[in-house]
Structures are given as C-alpha cells and as structure tokens.
Design a protein around this motif. Structure first.
Motif, mmCIF file in Angstrom:
data_model
loop_
_atom_site.group_PDB
_atom_site.id
_atom_site.type_symbol
_atom_site.label_atom_id
_atom_site.label_comp_id
_atom_site.label_asym_id
_atom_site.label_seq_id
_atom_site.Cartn_x
_atom_site.Cartn_y
_atom_site.Cartn_z
ATOM 1 N N CYS A 70 -12.837 8.575 -7.173
ATOM 2 C CA CYS A 70 -11.605 8.434 -7.958
ATOM 3 C C CYS A 70 -10.739 9.689 -7.913
ATOM 4 N N LEU A 98 0.822 -1.215 0.000
ATOM 5 C CA LEU A 98 0.000 0.000 0.000
ATOM 6 C C LEU A 98 0.855 1.264 0.000
ATOM 7 N N GLU A 135 -17.098 2.014 -9.482
ATOM 8 C CA GLU A 135 -16.651 3.390 -9.209
ATOM 9 C C GLU A 135 -15.343 3.584 -9.964
ATOM 10 N N TYR A 136 -15.486 3.800 -11.251
ATOM 11 C CA TYR A 136 -14.329 3.928 -12.124
ATOM 12 C C TYR A 136 -14.757 4.811 -13.291
ATOM 13 N N PRO A 137 -13.890 5.704 -13.762
ATOM 14 C CA PRO A 137 -14.305 6.599 -14.851
ATOM 15 C C PRO A 137 -14.845 5.806 -16.045
ATOM 16 N N ALA A 167 -8.258 -5.813 0.125
ATOM 17 C CA ALA A 167 -9.423 -4.925 0.257
ATOM 18 C C ALA A 167 -10.260 -4.875 -1.017
ATOM 19 N N ALA A 190 1.411 2.202 -3.471
ATOM 20 C CA ALA A 190 0.201 2.390 -4.290
ATOM 21 C C ALA A 190 -0.094 3.887 -4.396
ATOM 22 N N GLY A 191 -0.802 4.268 -5.428
ATOM 23 C CA GLY A 191 -1.102 5.688 -5.588
ATOM 24 C C GLY A 191 -2.238 5.914 -6.569
ATOM 25 N N LEU A 192 -2.502 7.170 -6.840
ATOM 26 C CA LEU A 192 -3.579 7.501 -7.771
ATOM 27 C C LEU A 192 -3.159 7.118 -9.182
ATOM 28 N N ARG A 218 -10.924 -0.155 -8.605
ATOM 29 C CA ARG A 218 -10.135 1.018 -8.199
ATOM 30 C C ARG A 218 -9.038 0.616 -7.204
ATOM 31 N N ARG A 219 -9.384 -0.300 -6.304
ATOM 32 C CA ARG A 219 -8.409 -0.731 -5.296
ATOM 33 C C ARG A 219 -7.317 -1.619 -5.903
ATOM 34 N N ASP A 223 -15.925 -0.727 -5.473
ATOM 35 C CA ASP A 223 -14.582 -0.173 -5.241
ATOM 36 C C ASP A 223 -13.453 -1.137 -5.631
ATOM 37 N N LEU A 236 -5.358 5.652 -12.685
ATOM 38 C CA LEU A 236 -6.611 5.162 -13.261
ATOM 39 C C LEU A 236 -6.394 4.844 -14.737
ATOM 40 N N ILE A 247 -6.388 4.623 0.631
ATOM 41 C CA ILE A 247 -5.148 3.854 0.830
ATOM 42 C C ILE A 247 -4.737 3.917 2.302
ATOM 43 N N ARG A 305 -4.605 0.731 -8.251
ATOM 44 C CA ARG A 305 -3.708 1.659 -7.553
ATOM 45 C C ARG A 305 -2.308 1.082 -7.383
#
Lengths: 497, 50
Positions: free
Chosen positions: B9, A41, A75-77, A258, A44-46, A156-157, A153, A48, B18, A160
C-alpha cells in the motif's frame, strides 16, 4: 411492388432484426482492445480511504467464515477497514460464525442483526448502510455477497480509482471460483468472462456501465449520499438501479478488470433458472423505470455527465434485453421465406449464419484468451456455449448440402425429399427450437436420475439459448405480475481462492 | 532473518502496480489480433470446404 414482394421484404427485415444482437455482441468485442489505451488507470492513484464493507447474510453460515477471513487478510491498512455483517434474522449458525470472527478481530468485524428478516437483499444492505453513514469514519463503502472471496489485492485495486473525484463507484471482475465446478458452473465461468471481463471493458470505453456487480460494489461516500443513502428496494435489480443513479448524477462508474474476486455460482439448471429469472425481471423493471434515458442523446460524447443515453450503450442494452424477440423474429422470417421464396430463404439463412460464424469464432477466441484461468476450466463450455445444435446449423449454412447429401453419402444413405424439407425447417427455426428445448433441459434435470441426461442435452441446446429462454420466462412472469419477492440463491462454500 | 517485504500500500508500490496493470491491458491488442487471425483462418477453411 406486388404483395408477394412486400411479404418477402417484411420477412427479410425480420431476419435482419434477428442479426442485430449478434452484430451488437461483435461490436462490443471490437471495443475491448480499445481499452488498452482508453481506460481509467491514468487517473487512478494512491488513495486508501476508510472502507466499510457491508455483507448481507441470510443463513450464510457455510460460507461466511472463509469470506470474512479473506477480508481480514486483504492487503489493506487494517485500521482503514471495518466489516459490518448484516444478519437478516438467520436461522442457521450465521450469528455464531460472525460473533466468533468478531471476537477474533475486535473492532474490525461487527455483527448487526435484523430482528425480522426475509425482506430481501436491498433491505438488509440498507440496515448496514444506515450504520455506516451514521458517523464520519466511513469514506467509501463496499457492498459484497457473503460467499464472495476477495483476493488480497482486489480492494486496493478498486479504491485507487476513487482518487479521481469524478468517479462515484467501482466494480471488480467476479470470477466463478468453485473448487470442483460442474458443467453449469463452468458455463457460468465462461459467461462471466464475456459479460464482465469483455463487456465491462467495452462499457469503460463507451463511458457507460450497465451494472456494478452485486458482489463487488465500491461507492465513494459522496456518491452513496448523492443517490439517497439507501439502496432501491422496489426492484429486483438493486445493483443496476444504483449504477444508473450514480451515472445520471454525473459520476463515473469504473470497471477494474485487475481486481478479481471469486464467487460460487449455481451448478444446476434449476438453480440457475431461479437466479436468472430474478435478474432478468430486474432488468425489465430497470428498462421501464429509466424509460426517459434511452437514446435521448444518441451521438453525444460529453455533457450532462453520462453516456447512458448513447446509441452504442442503448444498442447493447436492448440487444440483450430483446434477444429472445430477435431470435424469434429471425426464425419466423426464415421459415416464412422458406414457404414464400425459397431462394431468398437460402440466401438469408446463409448470410445470417455467416455473420454468426464470424461472431462466434471471434468472441470465443477473444474470451478464452482474456482470462486464461477460466479458459483452463471452461474451454469446452466456451466452445459449446451456443450449443452443438447451433454449430451444426452454422456448418449447414457454410457448406450447402453437407447434412442433406454429403454426410448421408458417407454412410451410403439418401434422405427423402420430406426428410430434407424437415431438416431445412429445423435449421431455419433452430434459434426458437433451442429456446424451447431449454425448458426440456430443466424438466429432465428435475427427474430422478435426470442430472446426466440433462447435462448432455444442455451441450446440444447450448447455454446461450438457455439464458434466452430464462429471459423469455422472466418477461412472462413480469407480464403476469408475479410477486417480486427476493429469491435467494443457495450457497454451499465451494469456492477455493 | 526476515526479508524486507515492500508494503503493497506504499506510494511506490501502488504506482508500480498501476503501471504494470496498464501494461497488461495493452495485451488486449494482441488478443484482438489473434482472434481476428483465427476468425480469418476459420473462414478460409470453411470456404475451402464449401
């Protein structure tokens, strides 16, 4: 040293070998808390990426609608997510279901149909992967099963972790998610917590992952291209094959606990047997195919980019792979000692099962606490995972004379010497007897009205021994060179997410 | 009136998630301690019974 002494030592070693998988399981669980501090973790980062989801589908009309709908609600663009359903020449309403969804979500769901199907999941996946790789739009590719329900989620998880360029692939926690689970599904639900939520956390800590779960494999585009842009079609464990190739190429594979997705699992021993024989045969093929990997760098912690060759990972892999052999050796050792040196047999029996009790209690409590949702559904199956028979044997090892004297005394009974001898031999050979009884569980289930007696027998024999027996069966089938045709597990749409 | 729902997002939300997941992982230590205590308790009970 006399011949008798040598024989005693050999038999004791056999018992010792039988304990190794139990110790390996315990070691794996002792690594789980380390994941609190040693996880991915921090890196991990932003991120997409543009994701293509490939869904292989052969006669999945009953389950596809719900799983596609859930993908559209991630929940994803929306402009970064496309779904390719690869219809493997289905003969049910799969095309209608997909086309209706494609019309509902234009440009986001694509129906790809193979003219000729039946070659198996890997071929079907490759059809979709070729399309995904054909243009530069796709930055990451998610492989899933048609019945898997993704929580909003979850993707998205997963993505990352791809923010770290060293990561090639990410997998999620697949939870058994049937709306009204039966006994077998509940056992599988518990097993998945041990095999995924616990074991894959331990593998994150070790730095070597055994397998990207087939229903949740996220690959960076670069990784997919590096492993050849294709999924292996020559084994029955295409997901494990890709997992190994990824790591051998120097890229990490991360488990994200997660990110939870729900899947429908078999609810009969017959269906479970069919599915797991395929998995176990796949593991035999993988073990052979990557024979140059095992234990080559047993103590290295760095370098060459992977830790598949480490002692810890190899130990865990072979403890599962050779579990039926170990169980057989333990029983043979104890029974042999019973005739050669009864005192040594008693000590070895008590010691071996003492370790089993420690492992059982620690692993069961940890597992039930790791995933409370599954614990609420499967607490009974967790407690009875080794089987009522094994619990009786554990008590016999801990409390000498319990079943031979104390319990019969309560009813005013007295067992004959022959009865006590027979009972002792049953206890000593229980690990093998339970495996053999697993075949009986399956046979009874096939009888008319045999479902409920089979379930009662399953609780006595235990789910663990059934899995061991299936592995043994897989060895035999692999040895006999049985065909490696893909044998699909039936899905009915029981998952409620 | 519609409440402002944060975009899950967005940079802030992803980073907060996180951090929350990393905190949740620390519960593994507690699970280990409970499991160890339960194992010790069972061993004592079985020891008393033998």
């Amino acid at each position: 040293m006399t011949g008798h002494d040598v024989l005693v030592v050999v038999l004791l070693v056999a018992v010792l070998v039988g304990i190794v998988p139990v110790v390996a399981g315990l070691v794996q669980y002792l690594l789980v808390p380390v994941h609190a501090f040693r996880n991915h973790l921090g890196a991990a980062g932003l991120y997409l990426p543009r994701v293509v989801v490939v869904v292989p589908a052969w006669n999945e009309g009953a389950v596809l609608g719900a799983s596609l709908e859930r993908l559209m609600r991630l929940e994803y663009p929306p402009d970064r997510l496309r779904v390719y359903v690869v219809d493997d020449a289905s003969t049910d309403d799969t095309p209608d279901v997909v086309l209706a969804k494609a019309e509902q979500y234009p440009g986001r769901i694509v129906h790809l149909r193979r003219a000729q199907g039946g070659q198996g999941k890997a071929h079907t996946l490759n059809h979709g992967i070729v399309h995904a790789l054909a243009d530069d739009w796709m930055q990451a590719l998610l492989i899933m099963d048609a019945d898997v329900i993704y929580r909003p989620d979850s993707l998205r998880r997963m993505v990352r972790h791809l923010a770290d360029p060293e990561v090639g692939a990410v997998t999620a926690f697949i939870r058994e998610g049937s709306g009204k689970p039966g006994t077998v599904s509940r056992f599988i639900g518990y097993e998945y917590v041990t095999a995924q939520a616990a074991a894959r956390r331990a593998q994150n800590v070790i730095g070597a992952m055994a397998c990207l779960a087939g229903g949740a494999q996220l690959h960076a585009r670069a990784n997919l291209e590096a492993v050849g842009g294709q999924i292996d079609t020559t084994t029955l464990a295409e997901d494990t094959y890709t997992t190994f190739l990824t790591q051998l190429g120097g890229r990490r594979v991360v488990f994200e606990p997660a990110a939870v997705v729900l899947a429908e699992e078999p609810d009969s021993v017959v269906a479970l047997w069919k599915q797991r024989v395929r998995w176990a045969r796949g593991n035999v093929q993988i073990t052979r195919r990557f024979s140059g990997v095992w234990f080559r760098r047993p103590f290295s912690t760095r370098g060459a980019g992977h830790r598949l060759s480490s002692l810890t990972f190899g130990g865990i892999w072979f403890s599962i792979y050779l579990l039926p052999v170990a169980m057989t050796l333990a029983a043979a050792g104890l029974v042999g000692l019973y005739f050669v040196d009864p005192d040594a047999a008693r000590t070895a029996f008590a010691s071996a099962w003492w370790i089993a009790v420690v492992a059982y209690v620690f692993i069961t409590v940890s597992t039930l606490l790791l995933d409370r949702d599954t614990a609420r559904r499967s607490w009974l199956q967790g407690i009875l995972f080794p089987g009522i028979g094994a619990l009786v044997v554990m008590l016999a090892a801990w409390v000498p004379g319990l079943w031979e004297e104390r319990v019969p005394d309560l009813f005013g009974w007295q067992l004959s010497e022959g009865g006590i001898e027979a009972m002792t031999l049953v206890f000593y050979s229980w690990t093998v007897l339970a495996m053999l009884a697993a075949w009986l569980v399956r046979a009874v289930e096939r009888l008319p009205g045999g479902r409920w007696p089979s379930r009662a027998l399953l609780y006595v024999v235990g789910f663990g021994p059934v899995l061991c027996a299936i592995t043994l069966d897989a060895y035999a089938k692999q040895w006999q060179g049985a065909s490696t045709q893909w044998d699909k597990t039936e899905k009915t749409g029981r998952v409620v997410g | 009136m519609v409440d402002d729902v944060p975009d899950p997002c967005s940079d802030d939300e992803v980073r907060a998630e996180i951090r929350a997941n990393a905190r949740a992982e620390r519960a593994l230590v507690g699970i280990f301690l409970v499991a160890a205590a339960a194992t010790a308790a069972v061993l004592v009970l079985l020891g008393l019974g033998s």
